[in-house]
Each structure stands twice: as C-alpha cells, then as structure tokens.
Design an enzyme around this catalytic site. Structure first.
Site, PDB file in Angstrom:
ATOM      1  N   ARG A  48       0.805  -1.209   0.000  1.00  0.00           N
ATOM      2  CA  ARG A  48       0.000   0.000   0.000  1.00  0.00           C
ATOM      3  C   ARG A  48       0.847   1.272   0.000  1.00  0.00           C
ATOM      4  O   ARG A  48       0.489   2.255  -0.648  1.00  0.00           O
ATOM      5  CB  ARG A  48      -0.967  -0.030   1.187  1.00  0.00           C
ATOM      6  CG  ARG A  48      -1.945  -1.187   1.054  1.00  0.00           C
ATOM      7  CD  ARG A  48      -3.038  -1.153   2.079  1.00  0.00           C
ATOM      8  NE  ARG A  48      -3.984  -2.240   1.820  1.00  0.00           N
ATOM      9  CZ  ARG A  48      -5.097  -2.430   2.506  1.00  0.00           C
ATOM     10  NH1 ARG A  48      -5.407  -1.602   3.488  1.00  0.00           N
ATOM     11  NH2 ARG A  48      -5.903  -3.421   2.214  1.00  0.00           N
ATOM     12  N   ASP A 153     -13.901  12.886   9.224  1.00  0.00           N
ATOM     13  CA  ASP A 153     -12.963  11.854   8.790  1.00  0.00           C
ATOM     14  C   ASP A 153     -11.566  12.478   8.847  1.00  0.00           C
ATOM     15  O   ASP A 153     -11.424  13.695   8.948  1.00  0.00           O
ATOM     16  CB  ASP A 153     -13.293  11.391   7.369  1.00  0.00           C
ATOM     17  CG  ASP A 153     -12.698  10.020   7.055  1.00  0.00           C
ATOM     18  OD1 ASP A 153     -13.400   9.017   7.245  1.00  0.00           O
ATOM     19  OD2 ASP A 153     -11.524   9.970   6.629  1.00  0.00           O
TER      20      ASP A 153
END
Length: 293
Positions: A48, A153
């Site tokens: 990732r 978020d």
C-alpha cells in the site's frame, strides 16, 4: 482510504520493508492515529505504501518517511493513513442500525426543535447521507430544518468527495424507489448513470476533518454517535481511550453505534450494552432538548 494494489516487479518501492522501516511507519501510524499495524502486516504495508510512493515519484521508503514527517500541513500523513486502511462502505450498510434508529431512538426525541447526529468516520459520505434519509423517512420532510449531521474523517480528500454527494447508480441498490425520488437526482458522468444527493439534503451535513486521537471540541454533545468499523484498527487500550472520549460527547441516555464486527466487551467504559453493536450512556434522553452545531 485505500485498497490493496498489485506491485510491479520493477518497482523500486516494491521491495519488502526492513524491520526498522516497518517499525518507523508502525510507530508513526500508532502515535498519530492509533492505527495498530501488528507484526505480520509488513507485506500489506509495503504494497500500500508502494502505491502512494509511485504517485509521488519517490524511490525509497526512507524518502517517503521523510516526506510524510516533513509535511507540516498533516495532509501527507493523512494520505498515508488513507492508503493503509480499507474504507469499504455503502448506503444502508448494516441496515439493522438504521432500523433501530428509526424505531427506538427517534421516537424518544422526535419533539426536539433541533437534532444533531455525529458520523465520526464518514468516509465517502454514504453513512451520514443514510442517516439523513432515515431520520427524514421517520420524522417527515418537514423535520429537515431541525436536523444537522456532523460528518468527520481524517482525510480531506475523502471529505471533498463526500461533500459533492455524487455516486454511481449501482451504489443505491439498498435505497428504495421512494428514497431515490425524494432525496436524489439522476444524472450521468463519463457515460455512466449517477445520482446526486439533493442540495437540501446535502445542506444538512457539515463535513469536518477530525482525528479521533486528538481532543474533541468542548461543544460536541450528541444524542446519537455512529463510530462504525473504526475500532478494528485500534488495540484495546486505544479502543478504551476513544470510547471513553466518545462517551463524554454523548448526552445522558445517548446511543453509540459501532460496527457489527466490533465489540467493546471487557473495556472499562461508562456505557451499557443494548444490543449487538449498540451501547447507551446512563440516563434518559431529554425529549425537548435542542441545539445547533
């Protein structure tokens, strides 16, 4: 937040992380966001991070670490966490929560002159928009001026996407025809059918960047908080710390919703179990209380 990617064989960043490099990123993610990258996740982290490194044209993990820690805006760090966590979400995900909200919680507070709800990890917006649909389904469209939903978020990128309120048509399989007509506008982008959340529904939501590991504003008090599928990234001490702080933001009698794959069993927290993935603070919700964000 990102998903796993295939690594090209000639990609410089594709080599495995050394133990030292993994420990650097593990400590950074844990200290800043509470993300628990346990040993055994080295290959996943390599994959990732490599994707992000390619986007930035960085050739080594050392260069990427320096880039992230040297960015004073915090955006690079948020983007790193974004790719290390998988953000699978959908409209009416874990539908039992929204049924419980409509049938049990809202009847207790339907007479309020203002209702505020907090979606703590709103991702691309499906959860807070679903909350808006559910409240208006139950209390009627005339309740719209009294409803406010705070959607937070850690990623500004994902918040910008959520704020636009545009989604592919296939994302609305769990949305009823009545809801499609009442809350959405059909359109198209790049030749594909889309739906746009109507302006009056989008206006109910306030999007704000927030890290659950940082202090919350003192005026955060809600009868309902959704914090779903976030605890899975935390170890038990961090879970307890976060839940205790969330409980401080609940009104007496307020409800905390977590993901069905999560559990608060064994934590020392001031909440009582109601049903799977639903907890409640001691007390009784004030049926007439109202405030604004």
């Amino acid at each position: 937040m990102g998903a796993s990617s295939t690594i090209l064989a000639d990609d410089v960043g594709a080599r495995p992380l050394t133990d030292h490099e993994f420990e650097q990123f593990r400590k950074l993610a844990y200290d800043q966001f509470g993300l628990d990258l346990r040993p055994g996740k080295e290959q996943l982290v390599s994959a990732r991070l490599s994707k992000r490194m390619r986007e930035l044209n960085l050739r080594s993990y050392r260069d990427y670490y320096r880039y992230v820690t040297g960015d004073t805006t915090g955006e690079a760090l948020a983007a790193m966490i974004d790719v290390l966590t998988t953000n699978h979400t959908s409209f009416f995900r874990e539908a039992a929560h929204f049924d419980f909200l409509r049938k049990v919680v809202l009847p207790e507070i339907r007479e309020r002159n203002a209702l505020d709800i907090w979606s703590t990890a709103c991702s691309s917006g499906e959860e807070p928009y679903t909350l808006a649909f559910s409240v208006l389904d139950e209390l009627g469209i005339n309740f719209l001026p009294r409803l406010r939903i705070l959607a937070t978020d850690i990623s500004n990128r994902i918040l910008a996407k959520a704020e636009k309120g545009v989604y592919p048509a296939e994302r609305f399989r769990e949305v009823s025809p009545m809801q499609l007509r009442q809350y959405l506008l059909r359109g198209a982008q790049s030749g594909k059918e889309t739906y746009l959340v109507r302006k009056e529904i989008r206006s109910l939501l306030t999007f704000r960047r927030l890290n659950l590991m940082e202090p919350f504003p003192q005026d955060f008090v809600f009868p309902v908080i959704f914090c779903r599928n976030v605890m899975i990234y935390f170890d038990r001490p961090t879970q307890q710390q976060v839940v205790r702080r969330l409980a401080e933001c609940l009104e007496p009698g307020g409800y905390l919703f977590i993901g069905h794959a999560e559990s608060l069993n064994g934590l020392d927290i001031p909440l009582k179990y109601v049903r799977p993935a639903v907890y409640r603070k001691t007390g009784v919700l004030d049926p007439h209380k109202g405030r604004r964000l």
